[in-house]
Motif scaffolding. Structure first.
Motif, PDB file in Angstrom:
ATOM      1  N   THR A  93       0.923  -1.279   0.022  1.00 47.73           N
ATOM      2  CA  THR A  93       0.046   0.005  -0.108  1.00 47.73           C
ATOM      3  C   THR A  93       0.961   1.345   0.085  1.00 47.73           C
ATOM      4  O   THR A  93       1.890   1.400   0.694  1.00 47.73           O
ATOM      5  N   THR A  94       0.540   2.203  -0.623  1.00 44.90           N
ATOM      6  CA  THR A  94       1.232   3.629  -0.758  1.00 44.90           C
ATOM      7  C   THR A  94      -0.031   4.650  -0.628  1.00 44.90           C
ATOM      8  O   THR A  94      -0.990   4.825  -1.554  1.00 44.90           O
ATOM      9  N   ARG A  95      -0.057   5.100   0.719  1.00 45.33           N
ATOM     10  CA  ARG A  95      -1.240   5.862   1.215  1.00 45.33           C
ATOM     11  C   ARG A  95      -1.138   7.052   0.292  1.00 45.33           C
ATOM     12  O   ARG A  95      -2.183   7.922  -0.134  1.00 45.33           O
ATOM     13  N   GLU A  96      -0.131   7.908   0.143  1.00 44.69           N
ATOM     14  CA  GLU A  96       0.154   9.096  -0.408  1.00 44.69           C
ATOM     15  C   GLU A  96      -0.343   8.988  -2.069  1.00 44.69           C
ATOM     16  O   GLU A  96      -0.814   9.882  -2.441  1.00 44.69           O
ATOM     17  N   GLU A  97      -0.227   7.898  -2.665  1.00 51.64           N
ATOM     18  CA  GLU A  97      -0.655   7.853  -3.955  1.00 51.64           C
ATOM     19  C   GLU A  97      -1.906   7.070  -4.209  1.00 51.64           C
ATOM     20  O   GLU A  97      -2.409   7.097  -5.191  1.00 51.64           O
ATOM     21  N   GLY A  98      -2.424   6.618  -3.085  1.00 53.77           N
ATOM     22  CA  GLY A  98      -3.841   6.071  -2.894  1.00 53.77           C
ATOM     23  C   GLY A  98      -3.648   4.821  -3.560  1.00 53.77           C
ATOM     24  O   GLY A  98      -4.893   4.384  -4.279  1.00 53.77           O
ATOM     25  N   LYS A  99      -2.710   3.922  -3.807  1.00 59.24           N
ATOM     26  CA  LYS A  99      -2.597   2.670  -4.477  1.00 59.24           C
ATOM     27  C   LYS A  99      -2.396   1.601  -3.612  1.00 59.24           C
ATOM     28  O   LYS A  99      -1.785   1.842  -2.568  1.00 59.24           O
ATOM     29  N   GLU A 100      -2.970   0.370  -3.806  1.00 61.07           N
ATOM     30  CA  GLU A 100      -2.802  -0.705  -3.126  1.00 61.07           C
ATOM     31  C   GLU A 100      -2.855  -1.964  -4.000  1.00 61.07           C
ATOM     32  O   GLU A 100      -3.588  -2.208  -4.995  1.00 61.07           O
ATOM     33  N   SER A 101      -1.943  -2.717  -4.068  1.00 61.76           N
ATOM     34  CA  SER A 101      -1.444  -3.907  -4.810  1.00 61.76           C
ATOM     35  C   SER A 101      -1.552  -5.023  -3.939  1.00 61.76           C
ATOM     36  O   SER A 101      -0.973  -5.022  -2.962  1.00 61.76           O
ATOM     37  N   ARG A 102      -2.512  -6.110  -4.449  1.00 65.25           N
ATOM     38  CA  ARG A 102      -2.375  -7.575  -3.836  1.00 65.25           C
ATOM     39  C   ARG A 102      -2.133  -8.559  -4.689  1.00 65.25           C
ATOM     40  O   ARG A 102      -2.795  -8.665  -5.812  1.00 65.25           O
ATOM     41  N   ILE A 103      -1.236  -9.553  -4.244  1.00 59.99           N
ATOM     42  CA  ILE A 103      -0.888 -10.476  -4.952  1.00 59.99           C
ATOM     43  C   ILE A 103      -0.976 -11.814  -4.125  1.00 59.99           C
ATOM     44  O   ILE A 103      -0.152 -12.106  -2.947  1.00 59.99           O
ATOM     45  N   PRO A 104      -1.628 -12.778  -4.615  1.00 63.15           N
ATOM     46  CA  PRO A 104      -1.522 -14.329  -4.016  1.00 63.15           C
ATOM     47  C   PRO A 104      -0.509 -14.888  -4.051  1.00 63.15           C
ATOM     48  O   PRO A 104       0.577 -14.703  -4.757  1.00 63.15           O
ATOM     49  N   LEU A 105      -0.177 -15.262  -2.723  1.00 60.46           N
ATOM     50  CA  LEU A 105       1.270 -15.862  -2.573  1.00 60.46           C
ATOM     51  C   LEU A 105       1.656 -16.955  -3.407  1.00 60.46           C
ATOM     52  O   LEU A 105       2.686 -16.948  -3.872  1.00 60.46           O
ATOM     53  N   HIS A 106       0.547 -17.683  -3.899  1.00 59.32           N
ATOM     54  CA  HIS A 106       0.773 -19.030  -4.926  1.00 59.32           C
ATOM     55  C   HIS A 106       1.147 -18.400  -6.388  1.00 59.32           C
ATOM     56  O   HIS A 106       1.809 -19.343  -6.835  1.00 59.32           O
ATOM     57  N   GLU A 107       1.066 -17.115  -6.635  1.00 60.20           N
ATOM     58  CA  GLU A 107       1.379 -16.656  -7.936  1.00 60.20           C
ATOM     59  C   GLU A 107       2.883 -16.119  -7.726  1.00 60.20           C
ATOM     60  O   GLU A 107       3.197 -15.847  -8.973  1.00 60.20           O
ATOM     61  N   ILE A 108       3.438 -16.070  -6.651  1.00 66.12           N
ATOM     62  CA  ILE A 108       4.778 -15.344  -6.846  1.00 66.12           C
ATOM     63  C   ILE A 108       5.698 -16.534  -6.687  1.00 66.12           C
ATOM     64  O   ILE A 108       5.650 -17.693  -6.006  1.00 66.12           O
ATOM     65  N   LYS A 109       6.602 -16.714  -7.837  1.00 63.73           N
ATOM     66  CA  LYS A 109       7.563 -17.502  -8.024  1.00 63.73           C
ATOM     67  C   LYS A 109       9.032 -17.060  -7.266  1.00 63.73           C
ATOM     68  O   LYS A 109       9.491 -17.872  -6.636  1.00 63.73           O
ATOM     69  N   ARG A 110       9.389 -15.807  -7.450  1.00 64.72           N
ATOM     70  CA  ARG A 110      10.607 -15.443  -6.757  1.00 64.72           C
ATOM     71  C   ARG A 110      10.677 -13.924  -6.433  1.00 64.72           C
ATOM     72  O   ARG A 110       9.819 -13.200  -7.019  1.00 64.72           O
TER      73      ARG A 110
END
Length: 151
Positions: free
Chosen positions: A33-50
């Motif tokens: 999350t970046t509150r100053e830019e108002g963005k939030e990214s969510r990535i499921p753990l099973h999709e992360i390889k490295r």
């Protein structure tokens, strides 16, 4: 799962860095999350390889965190992260929740520990030098004052 149950999820670990920026590790996803830019990214753990951690370009102490996903894309998770201590504490939780996760460098926790020790040693060296310089100037002042009073 309803929306009310979704909002009650508490992060397993949180890394705060910068102004209003944080990485939150949940049991099934990683949220940036970046509150100053108002963005939030969510990535499921099973999709992360490295996960790749690299030093910043103009300032090596500001780390860049990249995630390589299962669909062969790379996502910039955090740029300018300075909270190496909390990120190092998050790594065991992350590896416990996603044991197949590759880290680049493979000994990321150890390298972060060494970087923290180097920074601590450098700070002590700087403070010690300043204290010794002040003591040396004071002793020089006393010598000049003593010689000036006996002349």
């Amino acid at each position: 799962m309803s929306e009310n149950e979704e909002t009650r999820k508490f992060p397993v670990s949180v890394v705060r860095f910068g102004m209003g920026k944080e990485i939150q590790l949940y049991e099934d996803e990683l949220a940036i999350t970046t509150r100053e830019e108002g963005k939030e990214s969510r990535i499921p753990l099973h999709e992360i390889k490295r996960l790749t951690l690299t030093p910043g370009d103009p300032n090596p102490s500001k780390l860049i965190l990249l995630a390589d996903l299962e669909d062969d894309t790379t996502v910039l998770l955090a740029e300018g992260m300075t909270n190496a201590r909390d990120f190092r504490a998050m790594l065991p939780h992350l590896l416990e929740l996603h044991p197949d996760l590759e880290l680049d460098p493979p000994d990321m926790g150890e390298q972060l520990r060494q970087a923290l020790n180097n920074r601590r040693a450098w700070s002590l060296t700087c403070y010690g030098s300043i204290v010794l310089l002040c003591i040396g100037l004071y002793v020089l002042y006393l010598i000049v004052a003593y010689l000036g009073s006996h002349h």
